[in-house]
Design a protein around this motif. Structure first.
Motif, PDB file in Angstrom:
ATOM      1  N   VAL A  73     -46.792 -24.366 -59.078  1.00  0.00           N
ATOM      2  CA  VAL A  73     -46.442 -24.622 -57.729  1.00  0.00           C
ATOM      3  C   VAL A  73     -45.537 -25.989 -57.624  1.00  0.00           C
ATOM      4  O   VAL A  73     -44.581 -25.897 -56.842  1.00  0.00           O
ATOM      5  N   THR A  74     -45.669 -26.949 -58.279  1.00  0.00           N
ATOM      6  CA  THR A  74     -45.090 -28.153 -58.021  1.00  0.00           C
ATOM      7  C   THR A  74     -43.539 -28.108 -58.535  1.00  0.00           C
ATOM      8  O   THR A  74     -42.692 -29.020 -58.082  1.00  0.00           O
ATOM      9  N   ALA A  75     -43.029 -27.354 -59.540  1.00  0.00           N
ATOM     10  CA  ALA A  75     -41.950 -27.219 -60.100  1.00  0.00           C
ATOM     11  C   ALA A  75     -40.794 -26.579 -59.134  1.00  0.00           C
ATOM     12  O   ALA A  75     -39.752 -27.104 -59.272  1.00  0.00           O
ATOM     13  N   GLY A  76     -41.257 -25.668 -58.212  1.00  0.00           N
ATOM     14  CA  GLY A  76     -40.589 -25.046 -57.241  1.00  0.00           C
ATOM     15  C   GLY A  76     -39.285 -24.237 -58.054  1.00  0.00           C
ATOM     16  O   GLY A  76     -38.156 -24.444 -57.640  1.00  0.00           O
ATOM     17  N   LEU A  77     -39.666 -23.584 -59.117  1.00  0.00           N
ATOM     18  CA  LEU A  77     -38.922 -22.582 -59.642  1.00  0.00           C
ATOM     19  C   LEU A  77     -38.843 -21.200 -58.847  1.00  0.00           C
ATOM     20  O   LEU A  77     -39.802 -20.879 -59.109  1.00  0.00           O
ATOM     21  N   THR A  78     -37.633 -20.800 -58.657  1.00  0.00           N
ATOM     22  CA  THR A  78     -37.707 -19.470 -58.045  1.00  0.00           C
ATOM     23  C   THR A  78     -38.043 -18.285 -59.038  1.00  0.00           C
ATOM     24  O   THR A  78     -37.657 -18.659 -60.304  1.00  0.00           O
ATOM     25  N   TYR A  79     -38.260 -17.435 -58.569  1.00  0.00           N
ATOM     26  CA  TYR A  79     -38.558 -16.135 -59.639  1.00  0.00           C
ATOM     27  C   TYR A  79     -37.257 -15.647 -60.233  1.00  0.00           C
ATOM     28  O   TYR A  79     -37.112 -15.521 -61.384  1.00  0.00           O
ATOM     29  N   GLU A  80     -36.160 -15.704 -59.261  1.00  0.00           N
ATOM     30  CA  GLU A  80     -34.777 -15.494 -59.965  1.00  0.00           C
ATOM     31  C   GLU A  80     -34.187 -16.658 -60.869  1.00  0.00           C
ATOM     32  O   GLU A  80     -33.583 -16.011 -61.892  1.00  0.00           O
ATOM     33  N   TRP A  81     -34.448 -17.706 -60.832  1.00  0.00           N
ATOM     34  CA  TRP A  81     -34.332 -18.664 -61.714  1.00  0.00           C
ATOM     35  C   TRP A  81     -34.936 -18.495 -62.927  1.00  0.00           C
ATOM     36  O   TRP A  81     -34.436 -18.497 -64.016  1.00  0.00           O
ATOM     37  N   CYS A  82     -36.178 -18.037 -62.890  1.00  0.00           N
ATOM     38  CA  CYS A  82     -36.936 -17.970 -64.065  1.00  0.00           C
ATOM     39  C   CYS A  82     -36.484 -16.904 -64.859  1.00  0.00           C
ATOM     40  O   CYS A  82     -36.505 -16.652 -66.125  1.00  0.00           O
ATOM     41  N   ARG A  83     -36.229 -15.800 -63.972  1.00  0.00           N
ATOM     42  CA  ARG A  83     -35.717 -14.292 -64.772  1.00  0.00           C
ATOM     43  C   ARG A  83     -34.276 -14.671 -65.458  1.00  0.00           C
ATOM     44  O   ARG A  83     -34.132 -14.027 -66.373  1.00  0.00           O
ATOM     45  N   SER A  84     -33.551 -15.312 -64.919  1.00  0.00           N
ATOM     46  CA  SER A  84     -32.231 -15.548 -65.518  1.00  0.00           C
ATOM     47  C   SER A  84     -31.874 -15.721 -66.894  1.00  0.00           C
ATOM     48  O   SER A  84     -31.276 -14.816 -67.560  1.00  0.00           O
ATOM     49  N   PRO A  85     -32.642 -16.517 -67.537  1.00  0.00           N
ATOM     50  CA  PRO A  85     -32.405 -16.815 -68.975  1.00  0.00           C
ATOM     51  C   PRO A  85     -32.805 -15.520 -69.820  1.00  0.00           C
ATOM     52  O   PRO A  85     -32.487 -15.336 -70.949  1.00  0.00           O
TER      53      PRO A  85
END
Ligand code: Z5A
Ligand code: MG
Length: 230
Positions: free
Chosen positions: A109-121
């Motif tokens: 929750v605190t990192a604010g990483l979107t699903y799309e950003w996490c999926r990208s690599p």
């Protein structure tokens, strides 16, 4: 046409029995003289894996983006080995894969990483032919000795992780309908006894045991650049 090996991933919530079941599956395939190799992610033996291990044990601190990319790099460093093994007819098993990478980072929750950003690599990694998702009630997981001492091993984290896995499952499930090799995602109730879960997994894997004909796909390959014609 010679068949390639099948790529089978066992994913799931913590204490759902991934390592138990991938070990049993490996044995079942070996007993049938099938060429098979098991990978566990994170692979803590490589240089990148050692950094991940230190982070998980809270021996080091890393930026949330940096650790996410290390988990992904830990798959990319093995990706060509997986591709080559599959091409040579070896069945490849993985204990966790890219889906864990997305689920754990996107649920911070605190990192604010979107699903799309996490999926990208993860886009472009070899795509599994079958992902078995071991689903377990947090109550049951607690009965199995509870969550451990590593980062993420807390019930509220696990609940959020389950939510992201749900989203990934729906995404993968809808793809499986579009194309034969789009990667089947099957959720299995991991609350049953070990032998029962093993039996359910075996019924899913057995048809793939002698290899598959369709070409190996890449994860979310519609997001990869299209090859130019000239
Ligand atoms: N992580 C990430 O953030 N990003 C990534 O890209 C990746 C991972 C790949 C470490 O993973 C952490 O890394 C993990 C996700 C994150 N964080 N968390 N939390 P790991 O794979 O190294 O985690 P692990 O140590 O292997 O634990 P696990 O995966 O949670 O456990 P499991 O493999 O699912 O369960 P198990 O070891 O087979 O079984 C656990 C216990 O339950 C054991 O005593 C068994 O005997 C028992 N068990 C198993 N099945 C049953 C049944 N059916 N009935 C009763 N008892 C059972
Ligand atoms: Mg495990």
């Amino acid at each position: 046409m010679a068949k390639r090996g099948a790529f089978i991933v066992i994913e799931g919530l913590d204490r759902s029995g991934k390592t138990t079941q991938t070990g049993r599956l490996l044995e079942q395939l070996e007993q049938r003289d099938r060429p098979v190799q098991l990978f566990k992610f994170p692979d803590r033996t490589t240089a990148i894996g050692k950094m991940i291990d230190g982070y998980l044990r809270s021996q080091s601190d890393l930026d949330d983006r940096a650790i996410h990319l290390l988990f992904s790099a830990n798959r990319w460093e093995i990706a060509s080995t997986i591709t080559n093994l599959l091409a040579s007819g070896t069945t490849v098993l993985a204990d966790r894969y890219a889906f864990s990478g997305i689920a754990f980072s996107a649920s911070k929750v605190t990192a604010g990483l979107t699903y799309e950003w996490c999926r990208s690599p993860e886009i472009g990694l070899p795509a599994p032919d079958l992902t078995v998702f071991l689903d377990i009630d947090p109550e049951k997981a607690r009965e199995r000795g509870g969550y451990g001492d590593e980062r993420y091993e807390k019930e509220e984290v696990q609940k959020r992780v389950r939510g992201v896995f749900d989203r990934i499952g729906k995404e993968m499930g809808s793809r499986a309908g579009e194309s034969e090799s789009g990667g089947r995602w099957v959720t299995v109730d991991a609350g049953h006894e070990k032998d029962i879960v093993q039996g359910i997994i075996w019924r899913l894997v057995e048809p793939l045991m002698n290899g598959v004909e369709n070409p190996l796909m890449r994860l979310w390959e519609e997001h990869l650049p299209r090859p130019t014609s000239s």
